[in-house]
Design an enzyme around this catalytic site. Structure first.
Site, PDB file in Angstrom:
ATOM      1  CD  GLU A 180      -8.463   3.647   2.068  1.00 33.84           C
ATOM      2  OE1 GLU A 180      -6.930   3.843   2.475  1.00 33.84           O
ATOM      3  OE2 GLU A 180      -8.120   5.159   2.551  1.00 33.84           O
ATOM      4  CG  LEU A 204      -2.893   4.638   5.464  1.00 31.96           C
ATOM      5  CD1 LEU A 204      -1.855   5.432   5.597  1.00 31.96           C
ATOM      6  CD2 LEU A 204      -2.868   3.636   5.960  1.00 31.96           C
TER       7      LEU A 204
HETATM    8  N1  PLP Z   1      -6.323   2.054   4.811  1.00 30.69           N
HETATM    9  C1  PLP Z   1      -6.882   1.950   5.453  1.00 30.69           C
HETATM   10  C2  PLP Z   1      -8.106   3.122   6.042  1.00 30.69           C
HETATM   11  C3  PLP Z   1      -6.167   1.541   6.763  1.00 30.69           C
HETATM   12  O1  PLP Z   1      -6.438   2.031   8.597  1.00 30.69           O
HETATM   13  C4  PLP Z   1      -5.372   0.442   6.894  1.00 30.69           C
HETATM   14  C5  PLP Z   1      -4.833  -0.162   7.765  1.00 30.69           C
HETATM   15  O2  PLP Z   1      -5.248   0.340   8.949  1.00 30.69           O
HETATM   16  C6  PLP Z   1      -4.129  -0.033   5.494  1.00 30.69           C
HETATM   17  C7  PLP Z   1      -5.658   0.668   4.320  1.00 30.69           C
HETATM   18  C8  PLP Z   1      -3.931  -0.438   5.276  1.00 30.69           C
HETATM   19  O3  PLP Z   1      -2.920  -0.571   5.503  1.00 30.69           O
HETATM   20  P1  PLP Z   1      -1.739  -1.580   6.066  1.00 30.69           P
HETATM   21  O4  PLP Z   1      -1.706  -2.159   4.793  1.00 30.69           O
HETATM   22  O5  PLP Z   1      -0.388  -0.354   6.536  1.00 30.69           O
HETATM   23  O6  PLP Z   1      -1.785  -2.144   7.157  1.00 30.69           O
END
Ligand code: PLP
Length: 284
Positions: A180, A204
């Protein structure tokens, strides 16, 4: 204008909001956080973010310290106090305060709760969204990146490296596969217009990522969660990152490779606009 924060039951000016030096979040990163966007009376996916907050806390053996309704009431009050029009809401909950010791206290301690808002522009529609460049970096993070903890030093370092090369985000690569980005999930569009993104496990699980799956369905696009290399991503038709604050951010270049023709982001735009369309209009 003064900016207010919520801390453990009180609303304080930012520069007067204090926490103990024995806070376990401060000492050990023993804390989780959440971020969601606020846009002219709309909170974007707040229930899903609160679900994940509860999941992250649960993974660390911490109970939700206050009810969801209390969280929402605090956010509504902060939004008013800070006169927030568009921006983000940030929650941080640590295990609590205890004398510094690696052992997690056996006795229940009271979690420390911090809630802040930050003014930030969130485009109404895709026409206002600017593409970014990204570079690939080794994913050196710990093995539980599925929990949204505040231990973000590798992410901060990677992003800072990126910025030195004019890149607003980076793409993490672990054992040859893309996981990611530093603060967002990564997607690319293949030649059949399928959306490809990494499976859960080493990422995440982004709330925006999952809502975009619904948007893709509405647009007749297929989402495939599978492993892929950075080489495959560089040859994509389109690529983008997703997060609560950016929704969908198209990528112009990955390392030295221009993505697609470097000009058209049709699928990114459709996804952005669909996301804005399906979010409930007014919540207050
Ligand atoms: N991956 C990481 C490492 C993040 O820090 C975030 C957001 O802070 C996301 C993905 C995206 O998550 P979200 O769509 O819930 O903001």
């Amino acid at each position: 204008m003064d900016r207010f924060a919520y801390i453990n039951g009180s609303y304080k000016r930012h520069n007067q909001a204090e926490i103990s030096i024995d806070d376990r979040g401060l000492q050990f990163g023993d804390a989780v956080y959440e971020v969601y966007s606020y846009q002219n009376g709309r909170v974007l996916d707040d229930d899903l973010h609160l679900n994940r907050l509860e999941r992250s806390l649960g993974a660390l053996g911490i109970k939700m310290p206050i009810t969801r309704d209390s969280f929402k009431t605090i956010v509504a009050r902060l939004v008013k106090m800070n006169n927030l029009k568009t921006g983000l809401v940030y929650f941080q909950i640590s295990r609590g305060t205890a004398p510094r010791d690696h052992f997690i206290p056996k006795k229940k301690i009271t979690p420390n709760i911090i809630i802040t808002t930050k003014s930030m522009k969130i485009p109404d529609n895709s026409k206002m969204v600017k593409p970014i460049n990204v570079i690939s970096q080794d994913d050196i993070r710990w093995g539980r990146v599925d929990i949204k903890t505040v231990m973000l030093l590798p992410n901060c370092m990677a992003k800072t490296n990126g910025r030195e090369k004019d890149c607003e985000e980076i793409v993490f690569v672990k054992n040859g596969v893309v996981t990611e980005s530093a603060s967002s999930n990564f997607f690319f569009v293949d030649s059949d217009n399928n959306l490809i993104t990494a499976p859960t496990g080493d990422i995440l699980e982004g709330i925006t990522r999952n809502t975009l799956f619904d948007c893709a369905k509405k647009l007749g696009l297929k989402v495939i969660e599978r492993k892929f290399s950075i080489k495959e991503a560089r040859q994509a038709k389109e690529a983008f990152v997703s997060s609560a604050t950016q929704i969908v951010r198209p990528i112009k270049k990955i390392d030295d490779s221009v993505i697609g023709d470097g000009k058209n982001y049709d699928i990114c735009s459709k996804l952005y606009d669909m996301y804005m369309k399906i979010i409930p209009k007014i919540v207050e």
